[in-house]
Design an enzyme around this catalytic site. Structure first.
Site, mmCIF file in Angstrom:
data_model
loop_
_atom_site.group_PDB
_atom_site.id
_atom_site.type_symbol
_atom_site.label_atom_id
_atom_site.label_comp_id
_atom_site.label_asym_id
_atom_site.label_seq_id
_atom_site.Cartn_x
_atom_site.Cartn_y
_atom_site.Cartn_z
ATOM 1 N N PHE A 13 6.007 10.580 26.281
ATOM 2 C CA PHE A 13 6.614 9.857 25.152
ATOM 3 C C PHE A 13 6.646 8.339 25.416
ATOM 4 C CE2 PHE A 13 11.052 8.343 24.081
ATOM 5 C CZ PHE A 13 10.711 7.830 22.840
ATOM 6 N N ASN A 34 -0.423 14.465 34.802
ATOM 7 C CA ASN A 34 -0.820 15.856 35.082
ATOM 8 C C ASN A 34 -0.628 16.756 33.859
ATOM 9 O OD1 ASN A 34 1.921 16.248 34.931
ATOM 10 N ND2 ASN A 34 2.099 17.396 36.856
ATOM 11 N N GLY A 38 3.251 15.780 29.193
ATOM 12 C CA GLY A 38 2.424 14.846 28.419
ATOM 13 C C GLY A 38 1.582 15.627 27.428
ATOM 14 N N ASP A 58 -2.133 14.375 39.530
ATOM 15 C CA ASP A 58 -0.731 14.644 39.846
ATOM 16 C C ASP A 58 -0.259 13.600 40.861
ATOM 17 O OD1 ASP A 58 1.625 15.798 41.066
ATOM 18 O OD2 ASP A 58 1.075 17.640 40.025
ATOM 19 N N LYS A 91 9.688 16.556 44.059
ATOM 20 C CA LYS A 91 8.425 16.091 44.660
ATOM 21 C C LYS A 91 7.792 14.997 43.804
ATOM 22 C CE LYS A 91 6.996 20.251 47.131
ATOM 23 N NZ LYS A 91 6.051 21.392 47.111
ATOM 24 N N TYR A 145 16.709 15.879 39.437
ATOM 25 C CA TYR A 145 16.305 14.660 38.715
ATOM 26 C C TYR A 145 17.083 13.461 39.242
ATOM 27 C CZ TYR A 145 15.315 11.751 34.555
ATOM 28 O OH TYR A 145 14.908 10.758 33.687
ATOM 29 N N ARG A 186 15.828 17.679 24.029
ATOM 30 C CA ARG A 186 16.720 16.523 24.045
ATOM 31 C C ARG A 186 17.463 16.444 22.714
ATOM 32 N NH1 ARG A 186 13.352 11.832 27.257
ATOM 33 N NH2 ARG A 186 11.470 12.883 26.581
HETATM 34 P P1 NAD Z 1 8.002 12.603 29.163
HETATM 35 O O1 NAD Z 1 8.302 13.939 29.726
HETATM 36 O O2 NAD Z 1 7.561 12.522 27.740
HETATM 37 O O3 NAD Z 1 6.888 11.863 30.033
HETATM 38 C C1 NAD Z 1 6.724 12.067 31.409
HETATM 39 C C2 NAD Z 1 5.238 12.115 31.700
HETATM 40 O O4 NAD Z 1 5.045 12.286 33.119
HETATM 41 C C3 NAD Z 1 4.540 13.295 31.032
HETATM 42 O O5 NAD Z 1 3.367 12.845 30.397
HETATM 43 C C4 NAD Z 1 4.241 14.253 32.182
HETATM 44 O O6 NAD Z 1 3.131 15.096 31.942
HETATM 45 C C5 NAD Z 1 4.035 13.282 33.321
HETATM 46 N N1 NAD Z 1 4.237 13.887 34.635
HETATM 47 C C6 NAD Z 1 5.269 14.685 35.037
HETATM 48 N N2 NAD Z 1 5.098 15.053 36.314
HETATM 49 C C7 NAD Z 1 3.937 14.464 36.740
HETATM 50 C C8 NAD Z 1 3.224 14.486 37.965
HETATM 51 N N3 NAD Z 1 3.655 15.181 39.039
HETATM 52 N N4 NAD Z 1 2.066 13.786 38.034
HETATM 53 C C9 NAD Z 1 1.592 13.100 36.964
HETATM 54 N N5 NAD Z 1 2.227 13.061 35.777
HETATM 55 C C10 NAD Z 1 3.388 13.734 35.673
HETATM 56 O O7 NAD Z 1 9.284 11.696 29.395
HETATM 57 P P2 NAD Z 1 9.625 10.211 28.913
HETATM 58 O O8 NAD Z 1 10.842 10.272 28.078
HETATM 59 O O9 NAD Z 1 8.415 9.558 28.387
HETATM 60 O O10 NAD Z 1 10.051 9.549 30.298
HETATM 61 C C11 NAD Z 1 9.155 8.727 31.033
HETATM 62 C C12 NAD Z 1 9.858 8.199 32.269
HETATM 63 O O11 NAD Z 1 11.014 7.439 31.884
HETATM 64 C C13 NAD Z 1 10.342 9.278 33.217
HETATM 65 O O12 NAD Z 1 10.149 8.847 34.537
HETATM 66 C C14 NAD Z 1 11.819 9.373 32.926
HETATM 67 O O13 NAD Z 1 12.549 9.802 34.033
HETATM 68 C C15 NAD Z 1 12.149 7.945 32.545
HETATM 69 N N6 NAD Z 1 13.335 7.888 31.660
HETATM 70 C C16 NAD Z 1 13.240 8.254 30.344
HETATM 71 C C17 NAD Z 1 14.376 8.230 29.550
HETATM 72 C C18 NAD Z 1 14.337 8.603 28.086
HETATM 73 O O14 NAD Z 1 15.395 8.620 27.442
HETATM 74 N N7 NAD Z 1 13.200 8.869 27.481
HETATM 75 C C19 NAD Z 1 15.605 7.849 30.095
HETATM 76 C C20 NAD Z 1 15.649 7.520 31.446
HETATM 77 C C21 NAD Z 1 14.515 7.521 32.215
HETATM 78 N N1 UDP Z 2 23.116 18.063 23.349
HETATM 79 C C1 UDP Z 2 23.685 18.800 22.319
HETATM 80 N N2 UDP Z 2 22.895 19.658 21.626
HETATM 81 C C2 UDP Z 2 21.560 19.806 21.879
HETATM 82 C C3 UDP Z 2 20.979 19.048 22.919
HETATM 83 C C4 UDP Z 2 21.790 18.188 23.642
HETATM 84 O O1 UDP Z 2 24.884 18.688 22.044
HETATM 85 O O2 UDP Z 2 20.906 20.603 21.174
HETATM 86 C C5 UDP Z 2 23.967 17.129 24.104
HETATM 87 C C6 UDP Z 2 23.906 17.304 25.614
HETATM 88 O O3 UDP Z 2 24.858 18.276 26.013
HETATM 89 C C7 UDP Z 2 24.245 15.921 26.105
HETATM 90 C C8 UDP Z 2 23.692 14.998 25.017
HETATM 91 O O4 UDP Z 2 23.489 15.817 23.875
HETATM 92 O O5 UDP Z 2 25.639 15.746 26.150
HETATM 93 C C9 UDP Z 2 22.375 14.340 25.397
HETATM 94 O O6 UDP Z 2 21.505 15.347 25.846
HETATM 95 P P1 UDP Z 2 19.989 15.081 26.242
HETATM 96 O O7 UDP Z 2 19.462 16.370 26.772
HETATM 97 O O8 UDP Z 2 19.270 14.454 25.113
HETATM 98 O O9 UDP Z 2 20.011 13.966 27.379
HETATM 99 P P2 UDP Z 2 20.945 13.636 28.631
HETATM 100 O O10 UDP Z 2 21.476 12.297 28.271
HETATM 101 O O11 UDP Z 2 22.038 14.633 28.784
HETATM 102 O O12 UDP Z 2 20.004 13.629 29.767
#
Ligand code: NAD
Ligand code: UDP
Length: 311
Positions: A13, A34, A38, A58, A91, A145, A186
């Site tokens: 995303f 990987n 995605g 990966d 990992k 995580y 989410r």
């Molecule tokens: P996402 O799951 O859409 O994207 C993660 C991507 O990483 C995917 O394309 C997945 O296939 C790839 N991936 C996972 N494991 C892998 C591996 N071992 N090797 C190669 N690729 C791998 O999630 P996102 O929301 O786009 O999040 C992206 C990053 O931002 C993540 O590191 C996440 O922890 C961080 N982040 C996101 C949020 C959010 O609200 N979206 C909040 C905090 C942190």
């Molecule tokens: N949540 C919810 N209903 C759902 C999915 C999530 O009430 O169907 C709540 C979850 O318990 C958390 C908040 O929404 O308190 C945000 O959840 P999310 O999984 O989006 O991200 P987090 O911030 O917890 O990593």
């Protein structure tokens, strides 16, 4: 000036929005992923672009490429995805950080780590500032995580200290927008999909827990500004939208904006679900002049339009 930029997790995303933004600015983008969470659909629009290259890889395995900058985003981000294979999640965070930092050191690239507000756990300090050390259960269901990301931060800061790698640690708070996976569990994707299908909206607990939601365009703009900022400013730096909503308020807002006939139902609160979360973004504002510009209603309407196309 055009740069060669590696984006790990670029088919996810946030990663796909980042690739788009970097390409628009005339850079060459190498995306590795990987494809665990995605999706090919996210990067299809770039596949014809001669400045874009995708490699299935990966990050737990070493990787080599001559690049100027690395954005390390590879890691599943939704609780159901990162808990699906907890050991793999650890990992990915830890070995992925080692491999990407090793590459950054070797080719002298700048490297930005997508860290998270989850490093604060279920915070006792509110709103959260970068100086807060957090309140994390090291053996709970979210620990793969949270602790993986905390260990990655430690690796980053120590590669900087001992190997002079130019690092940026970005603590990302809940971010949403088009191209989120509709099935990732989410809260925004769940509620919008449920509302569009006129199904019950599943609020966990009493819905009093809070989150602060940042629209993806604001986040991507901030990420790039941070990467391009003074190398002395390593972070950690919070980014997110400081406007806080309860989950129940969010459910009502999504029902209103979709015009849905859904009802709200209550389900058990998952273990260790943080009760409150709101970033203090004064550091990002002071150092980068960054603050989010998209109001929740505007961002939700754009996201709802996207989810309508995937229904
Ligand atoms: P996402 O799951 O859409 O994207 C993660 C991507 O990483 C995917 O394309 C997945 O296939 C790839 N991936 C996972 N494991 C892998 C591996 N071992 N090797 C190669 N690729 C791998 O999630 P996102 O929301 O786009 O999040 C992206 C990053 O931002 C993540 O590191 C996440 O922890 C961080 N982040 C996101 C949020 C959010 O609200 N979206 C909040 C905090 C942190
Ligand atoms: N949540 C919810 N209903 C759902 C999915 C999530 O009430 O169907 C709540 C979850 O318990 C958390 C908040 O929404 O308190 C945000 O959840 P999310 O999984 O989006 O991200 P987090 O911030 O917890 O990593």
């Amino acid at each position: 000036m055009s740069k060669r930029i590696l984006v790990t997790g670029g088919a996810g995303f946030l990663g796909s929005h980042l690739c788009h933004y970097l390409l628009e600015r005339g850079n060459e983008v190498l995306c590795i992923d990987n494809m665990f969470t995605g999706r090919r659909k996210n990067i299809i629009p770039f596949l014809d672009n001669p400045n874009f290259e995708f490699i299935r890889h990966d990050v737990t395995m070493p990787f080599f490429a001559e690049v100027d900058e690395i954005y390390n985003l590879a890691c599943p981000a939704s609780p159901i995805h990162y808990q699906y294979n907890a050991i793999k999640t650890i990992k990915t965070s830890v070995l992925g950080a080692v491999n990407m930092l090793g590459l950054a050191k070797r080719v002298r690239a700048r490297i930005l780590q997508a860290s998270t507000s989850e490093v604060y756990g279920d915070p006792l300090e509110h709103p959260q500032k970068e100086t807060y050390w957090g309140h994390v259960n090291p053996i709970g269901p979210r620990s793969c995580y949270d602790e993986g990301k905390r260990c990655a931060e430690s690796l980053f800061i120590n590669y900087h200290k001992f190997n002079q790698v130019r690092i940026k640690i970005l603590r990302i708070f809940n971010t949403y927008g088009p191209r989120m996976d509709p099935n990732d569990g989410r809260v925004i994707s769940n509620f919008i999909m449920q509302a569009l299908r006129n199904e019950d909206i599943t609020v966990f607990g009493e819905g009093r827990q809070s989150r602060s939601f940042c629209y993806v365009d604001d986040m991507v703009r901030g990420m790039v500004a941070f990467m391009e900022s003074d190398p002395q400013f390593t972070g950690p730096c919070n980014m997110g939208n400081p406007v806080e909503f309860s989950i129940l308020q969010l459910a009502k807002e999504i029902i209103r904006l979709t015009g849905s006939s859904s009802s709200i139902i209550y389900k058990p609160l998952p273990e260790d679900d943080p009760m409150q979360r709101r970033p203090d973004i004064s550091l990002a504002t002071e150092k980068l002049g960054w603050k989010p510009e998209t109001h929740l209603e505007t961002g939700l309407l754009k996201t709802i339009e996207y989810f309508k196309t995937v229904l």
